[in-house]
Design an enzyme around this catalytic site. Structure first.
Site, short mmCIF file in Angstrom:
data_model
loop_
_atom_site.label_atom_id
_atom_site.label_comp_id
_atom_site.label_asym_id
_atom_site.label_seq_id
_atom_site.Cartn_x
_atom_site.Cartn_y
_atom_site.Cartn_z
N GLU A 121 3.45 6.56 7.32
CA GLU A 121 4.26 7.68 7.77
C GLU A 121 4.87 8.37 6.76
O GLU A 121 5.80 9.24 7.02
CB GLU A 121 5.11 7.36 9.20
CG GLU A 121 6.11 6.21 8.41
CD GLU A 121 6.88 6.18 9.65
OE1 GLU A 121 7.68 6.84 10.30
OE2 GLU A 121 7.21 4.84 10.07
N HIS A 165 9.08 -5.11 15.01
CA HIS A 165 9.30 -4.13 14.03
C HIS A 165 11.02 -4.23 13.32
O HIS A 165 11.60 -4.22 14.31
CB HIS A 165 8.94 -2.72 14.64
CG HIS A 165 9.42 -1.32 13.51
ND1 HIS A 165 9.21 -1.61 12.22
CD2 HIS A 165 10.50 -0.63 13.97
CE1 HIS A 165 9.81 -0.70 11.77
NE2 HIS A 165 10.47 0.00 12.69
N CYS A 178 6.07 3.94 12.72
CA CYS A 178 6.06 2.71 12.19
C CYS A 178 4.86 1.78 13.03
O CYS A 178 4.74 0.45 12.66
CB CYS A 178 7.49 1.99 12.40
SG CYS A 178 8.52 2.74 11.36
#
Ligand code: COA
Length: 397
Positions: free
Chosen positions: A87, A241, A119
């Site tokens: 990203e 994450h 993400c």
């Protein structure tokens, strides 16, 4: 031993390696500038350091450095696809993976593409890779997640920057992790984090991003369960994450509570703690962070053979996915644990002034033609820009 559903033949992660920036800054340096206690970052965010790329490093050089030992070990004879997740792309059109393809000397009979959804996109890449391998088990796919996390300077988000790349080889009969077939997905249009084309740094509504993350994880978990995924009690570890490691702890407690789990807070935290060691020292590596969580867990002391690991991948905007895998017998022989730890320690410590200078240099890197100073000790370097063409070369050149 767990009961589980996998594809036939087994498909999953056959090799995994990472790379990060050449420098690190202790978050106490930022605490000094922000006028807060270092404990706000060390304890409140669960972060001790963040990686800072050298002037001649970027997502391409980190990606190539992460993937190089994998290609060295396995060759590229069976490789048909490179999926590059990021990203923090360096071009609006050309895939960063094409530069990596050249740097690694990969065959021309390979497809290369870049994927984007904050993400999350490395998880999409992993699932696409598994599908390609299931269709033809003779083929392998290289998945690379590489990002440099950048927020506005002096904002509350600045201490949650970082940089890193994870490369994974997806293959049949994998040496490390066999993927189970159930996955759960969730999408909702929410403006918690984005980066408009005119901006080099992400725009973020930090508090909204935390609640959006938790909602999305809950939704992805529910979908995973409804499609035959394992019960919460049947999972040994959870890789989340990790924009900052405390987020994984918060999200796990939140998910457990929403499911009415009887596990104590200590038991829940123990499922997450072994996944945080690398992210705590690298900072946010965006797409790579959930797989750095896996790598930290694999490199840890616990024998994970036959253990089920669940993955909770989140990308602001927002998309989440939950899936799981079973660790394969003999997985340790495929790891590079000592080299991984050494890589983190080998980074040069920079102070706040040097860090700010590196950020300023990086911001101007592709606006003008420029030569980048020779700084990195990594195998590949970003040499500069000539006529809007980014120049990459082996560092030995
Ligand atoms: N000692 C220990 N903990 C402390 C502390 C101290 N001296 N001072 C503050 N803290 C704790 C706070 O209590 C808080 O913990 P809690 O959330 O468990 O209550 C934590 O440190 C963070 O403090 P807070 O004031 O909420 O931080 P902030 O307003 O500076 O911003 C983020 C934190 C994460 C919102 C911000 O860094 C950000 O926007 N980051 C980018 C977006 C992101 O990463 N989102 C995650 C989902 S994708």
């Amino acid at each position: 031993m767990n009961t589980y559903q996998t594809s036939s033949p087994a498909v999953g992660i056959d090799d995994i390696a990472f790379a990060t920036g050449a420098n690190r800054i202790d978050l106490a340096e930022l605490a000094g500038r922000f006028g807060v206690e270092p404990a706000k970052y060390y304890v409140g965010l669960g972060q001790s350091e963040m990686s800072v790329p050298a002037a001649d490093e970027d997502i391409v050089t980190m990606a190539a450095a992460a993937a190089a030992p994998i290609i060295e070990r396995h060759g590229s004879g069976r490789l048909r696809t490179v999926l590059f997740a990021t990203e923090s792309g360096i071009d609006q059109s050309k895939s960063a993976g094409v530069y990596v393809h050249r740097l690694l000397g990969l065959p021309q009979a390979v497809r290369v593409v870049e994927l984007k959804q904050a993400c999350y996109s490395a998880t999409a890449a992993l699932q696409f890779a598994a599908a390609l391998v299931a269709r033809n088990p003779e083929e392998t796919v290289l998945v690379i997640a590489s990002d440099v996390a950048r927020y506005e300077l002096h904002s509350n988000a600045e201490p949650t920057q970082g940089a890193g790349a994870v490369a994974m080889l997806v293959a049949a009969d994998p040496a490390i992790l066999e993927l189970e077939t159930a996955t759960g997905v969730y999408t909702q249009d929410v403006m918690d984090f984005w980066r408009p084309n005119h901006s080099a740094t992400a725009i973020v509504d930090g508090k909204l991003s935390i609640s959006a993350y938790q909602d999305a994880i809950e939704g992805a978990w529910a979908d995973y369960r409804s499609r035959g995924g394992a019960d919460f009690s049947e999972v040994d570890h959870f890789c989340y994450h990790q924009p900052f490691t405390k987020m994984a702890i918060k999200a796990h407690r939140h998910l457990a509570k929403s499911l009415g789990s009887e596990r104590t807070q200590e038991e829940l935290d123990a499922q997450i703690e072994p996944t945080t060691g690398y992210n705590r020292r690298i900072g946010n590596s965006y797409t790579a962070s959930v797989y750095l969580a896996l790598l930290a867990l694999l490199d840890g002391d616990e024998d994970l053979t036959g253990r089920r690991i669940a993955f909770l991948s989140y990308g602001s905007g927002a998309v989440a996915e939950c899936f799981s895998g079973i660790v394969r017998p003999g997985y340790r022989s495929a790891l590079r644990s000592d080299a991984n730890r050494a890589q983190l320690d080998a980074r040069t410590v920079v102070d706040d002034a040097r860090y700010l200078q590196l950020l300023e240099d990086a911001a101007s890197a592709d606006v003008h033609d420029s030569d980048r100073p020779r700084e990195t000790g990594a195998p590949f370097r970003f040499a500069g820009v000539v006529g809007d063409r980014r120049q990459y070369e082996p560092t030995s050149a």
